[in-house]
Design an enzyme around this catalytic site. Structure first.
Site, PDB file in Angstrom:
ATOM      1  N   ASP A  14      39.160  47.050  27.012  1.00 28.71           N
ATOM      2  CA  ASP A  14      39.537  45.664  27.242  1.00 28.71           C
ATOM      3  C   ASP A  14      39.534  45.463  28.759  1.00 28.71           C
ATOM      4  OD1 ASP A  14      40.169  43.031  26.963  1.00 28.71           O
ATOM      5  OD2 ASP A  14      41.901  43.341  25.671  1.00 28.71           O
TER       6      ASP A  14
HETATM    7  C1  BGC Z   1      41.163  40.008  26.244  1.00 32.65           C
HETATM    8  C2  BGC Z   1      40.004  40.249  25.316  1.00 32.65           C
HETATM    9  C3  BGC Z   1      38.774  39.546  25.842  1.00 32.65           C
HETATM   10  C4  BGC Z   1      38.493  40.057  27.233  1.00 32.65           C
HETATM   11  C5  BGC Z   1      37.246  39.474  27.865  1.00 32.65           C
HETATM   12  C6  BGC Z   1      40.812  40.338  27.676  1.00 32.65           C
HETATM   13  O1  BGC Z   1      41.811  39.992  28.566  1.00 32.65           O
HETATM   14  O2  BGC Z   1      42.279  40.754  25.803  1.00 32.65           O
HETATM   15  O3  BGC Z   1      40.294  39.824  24.012  1.00 32.65           O
HETATM   16  O4  BGC Z   1      37.695  39.747  24.986  1.00 32.65           O
HETATM   17  O5  BGC Z   1      39.599  39.752  28.061  1.00 32.65           O
HETATM   18  O6  BGC Z   1      37.397  38.162  28.219  1.00 32.65           O
END
Ligand code: BGC
Length: 751
Positions: A295
């Site tokens: 993530d």
């Molecule tokens: C979120 C994810 C997301 C990623 C990319 C993160 O902060 O938890 O769900 O896909 O950012 O934007």
């Protein structure tokens, strides 16, 4: 003449030889006659360790054309692409933009490896569908698959190869803003929804109209303590296996290409570096063949968790656990070469990770045509097309849940010629949209005000704002609304929260209806006019007070582009509501987490009845305001004749469950017939109810249908703390009904 012919033949021969020579000169990884694995092996042999580290690096992109490119940050990123240090970008969108940076990768980097473009397409790219939580309330898996396929069609035309969806985290905490991204509180249902969404997004990944799915957040991110984003998670292994992991497993079985690490810890070890989760469960037990992406920054954040000393240590720990691509923390691109040199990570481990990412670049056909997704003409034709919008309307109306109705006000009578439409959210398009709207534009959406005007004519609607964006109100605003109500036959009051308060980093401790809106409703109630309350929110809110301040309550969620038209169809009865909740609506915030598949405890409180010295609250009921699976229709359904095909079965057999469902009202309608079980005694205690099947059926007014389900040993099984499947003999109750609370019951024995 003969001479000319000879020269010509000679010319042909030379041509043929050169052609053959150049095809044998073609590097093996470019040879389409070879298998993908052969091509990957060849490519890996040619790559430097820095280039391999680059493939594991995903950067936040931005704009790579026009004046934006003069930004030193963007220039720096382009240089990284030239240097082979970027495997993927997120947040670069549009056919033109993706093409511009892809050209640099393909034409100016040493190996010319194409880039994967990723984006959070959570509920539509340009045509915005209902938020996933709302969409799940339709209980229509086919519709969800179609919605996802349209999201993929639009995204792929805009140069994207990959979305970070679906989110399959099970959550029982509506304070967590991200519940809007999921499919609610039930594990069994969540798995089916995940599979439908993945199927729609990916197809067979063999055309340019589908994109890779990314299942997130692995694992148990929905269990963040107190519903606070990025918070700690502490779940037992029994809960992990039975409640949280099955939706990810269902996603892997559905062929999800990628999976995302979660931010949280599991058993004290951050998920991004958790070899039990990634290596043991995901790869070894489930046979996951795709790749794992972190993530945002979660590799680097291993340091904050107190699990890694520095960036280099973080990169090492993440990669050794089996995690692969580093989203935005840049620790892998920075430190992998040294880690390999020092023997801390083997080249074989690197090749395994890089190979998995390359696999999808080959599979998507990017080595043959790196620009096949970046097609401006297709982008123009596909985005926000009337056909896509028609599907979004269908999806939106079937996501709406009718929570309360006294059958006197809804569907709106033809004679209700004058409507007082009250509430900022009925008109403010910005507030109808949430945080995850990809490239959707609120201006393109149909507001409730516009939708009602489209349906009933502009003359019949008188709008007043009622409250401000900061959830305050004033005497002037209230008086204006009351005046409008006094002149109307019916009041439609839109309340709730701005859509902008749903999604990531939007946890709320207070999910009550704002005080200003309560004040407004109280004033409106004094007019004596019927009040239809529409709730705009990305999560179940506490509607307990609204019960007494309304004639009808319609949960509208955040419905996307076609909001207004969908709401108008439901209010007028042009569409008979069929949505059912997929998360319990709490009676009070203090009850959270409240969910239907809870455990019986040592002291179950009777419902209704005397709860003294039982597991209860002194001040509120144990039951939620609206249970899981609940939702009304403009018609009514009666259940009768629940029958089981056997009173006892062996573990190799199955039991058939049948029930008669009758439409006892005056309108045709759809009903979600739900099947639950309870395992009464087990070596690990089981919930009081567990969903094991459902069917959404159409019934004409007065029509009856027999609905049949089959339960086999698999449906009766559960996991122990080590993830081993257990099927135990014993007694099972079977429940069938139109929600998780009001059911018919029968039972059988498993021998
Ligand atoms: C979120 C994810 C997301 C990623 C990319 C993160 O902060 O938890 O769900 O896909 O950012 O934007």
């Amino acid at each position: 003449m003969k001479k000319v012919l000879l020269v010509f033949q000679l010319f042909l021969l030379v041509g043929l030889i050169t052609a053959q020579k150049s095809s044998t000169n073609l590097p093996a990884y470019k040879n389409t006659q070879l298998s993908i694995n052969q091509r990957i092996a060849d490519l890996l042999k040619r790559m430097t360790i820095q280039e391999k580290a680059g493939q594991l690096n995903q950067l936040n992109g931005g704009v790579f054309t026009g004046p934006a490119l003069n930004d030193p940050g963007q220039k720096g990123k382009v240089q990284m692409v030239r240097d082979g240090k970027v495997g993927s970008f997120l947040n670069v969108t549009g056919a033109k933009e993706t093409r511009a940076i892809q050209e640099v990768a393909v034409k100016e980097s040493r190996m010319g490896i194409p880039i994967l473009f990723a984006f959070d397409v959570i509920h539509g790219y340009k045509t915005i569908f209902p938020i996933p939580l709302a969409e799940a309330c339709s209980w229509d898996l086919k519709q969800m698959e179609i919605n996802s396929a349209i999201s993929a069609k639009e995204s792929s035309a805009a140069g994207l190869h990959w979305t970070f969806a679906p989110m399959v985290d099970i959550s029982t905490d509506p304070r967590w803003g991200r519940v809007m991204e999921g499919a609610g509180e039930d594990t069994y249902y969540g798995g089916l929804v995940a599979a439908a969404r993945i199927k729609g997004l990916q197809g067979n990944l063999d055309d340019a109209a589908h994109i890779m799915a990314c299942v997130k957040h692995f694992a148990a991110y929905g269990a963040v303590e107190a519903g606070r984003e990025y918070n700690h998670v502490d779940v037992s292994r029994v809960a992990l296996w039975n409640k949280y992991l099955p939706t990810y497993k269902a996603s892997v079985d559905a062929g999800a290409a990628t999976i995302m690490n979660s931010f949280n810890v599991v058993d004290g070890i951050p998920a991004s570096a958790n070899s039990f989760l990634v290596d043991d469960v995901l790869k070894k037990r489930w046979g996951f063949k795709g790749f794992v992406v972190s993530d945002w920054g979660s590799f680097g954040e291993l340091i904050n968790h107190g699990y890694a000393t520095d960036d280099k240590d973080a990169a090492m720990k993440a990669l050794l656990s089996g995690s692969m691509m580093d989203m935005e923390s840049k620790v892998v691109v920075e430190h992998l070469p040294a880690l390999v040199k020092e023997g801390k990570i083997t080249m074989q481990q690197v090749d395994e990770a890089v190979g998995k990412i390359l696999y999808y670049k080959f599979k998507l056909g990017l080595f043959e045509d790196p620009y096949k997704f970046s097609d401006e003409a297709r982008e123009k034709a596909v985005l926000f097309s009337p056909e896509n919008r028609a599907v979004a309307l269908k999806a939106a109306q079937s996501s709406i849940v009718l929570l309360k109705n006294n059958n006197q006000v809804l569907p709106l009578k033809k004679s209700a010629s004058k409507i007082a439409l009250v509430g900022l959210y009925a008109k403010s398009k910005e507030d109808m949209f949430d945080f995850w709207i990809a490239n959707g534009d609120a201006k393109d959406a149909v507001s409730i005000y516009e939708g009602l005007q489209n349906k009933l004519g502009a003359g019949s609607i008188d709008y007043s704002q009622g409250y401000n964006a900061d959830n305050t109100t004033s005497e002037t605003l209230i008086n204006e609304a009351v005046k409008s109500a006094n002149n109307a036959d019916v009041v439609i009051a839109t309340i709730g929260l701005s859509g902008k308060l749903g999604g990531e980093e939007r946890s709320l401790a207070n999910i009550n209806i704002p005080e200003a809106q309560i004040q407004l409703l109280k004033a409106l109630q004094k007019t004596g006019k019927p009040i239809v309350v529409l709730v705009n929110s990305g999560r179940p809110m506490v509607l307990t007070q609204i019960q007494d301040l309304s004639t009808a309550i319609v949960q509208c969620w955040i419905l996307g582009t076609e909001t207004g038209n969908a709401v108008a169809n439901v209010l007028t009865g042009a569409y008979n509501p069929s949505g059912k909740t997929v998360m319990s609506f709490p009676y009070a915030v203090g009850q959270i987490p409240v969910y239907y598949n809870h455990f019986n405890t040592n002291r179950p409180a009777p419902d209704p009845g005397d709860g003294a010295w039982k597991s209860r609250y002194r001040d509120i009921p144990n039951q939620p305001l609206y249970p899981f699976g609940y939702g009304l229709s403009y018609t009514t359904f009666a259940y009768s004749g629940l029958k089981l095909s056997a009173s006892a079965i062996a573990k190799t057999e199955s039991v058939k469950v049948s029930v008669n469902v009758t439409n006892t009202g005056k309108m045709d309608g759809e009903e979600v017939v739900q099947l639950y079980i309870r395992d009464l005694t087990a070596s690990i205690v089981r919930p009081v109810k567990e969903l094991k099947g459902f069917q959404k059926i159409n019934l004409k007014a007065g029509e009856s249908k027999s609905v049949e389900f089959t339960l086999s040993a698999k449906d009766l099984s559960f996991y122990d703390a080590n993830g081993k499947t257990i099927v135990e003999a014993g007694k099972f109750n079977v429940f069938v009904g139109g929600d998780s609370k009001n059911t018919l019951m029968s039972s059988f024995d498993l021998k």
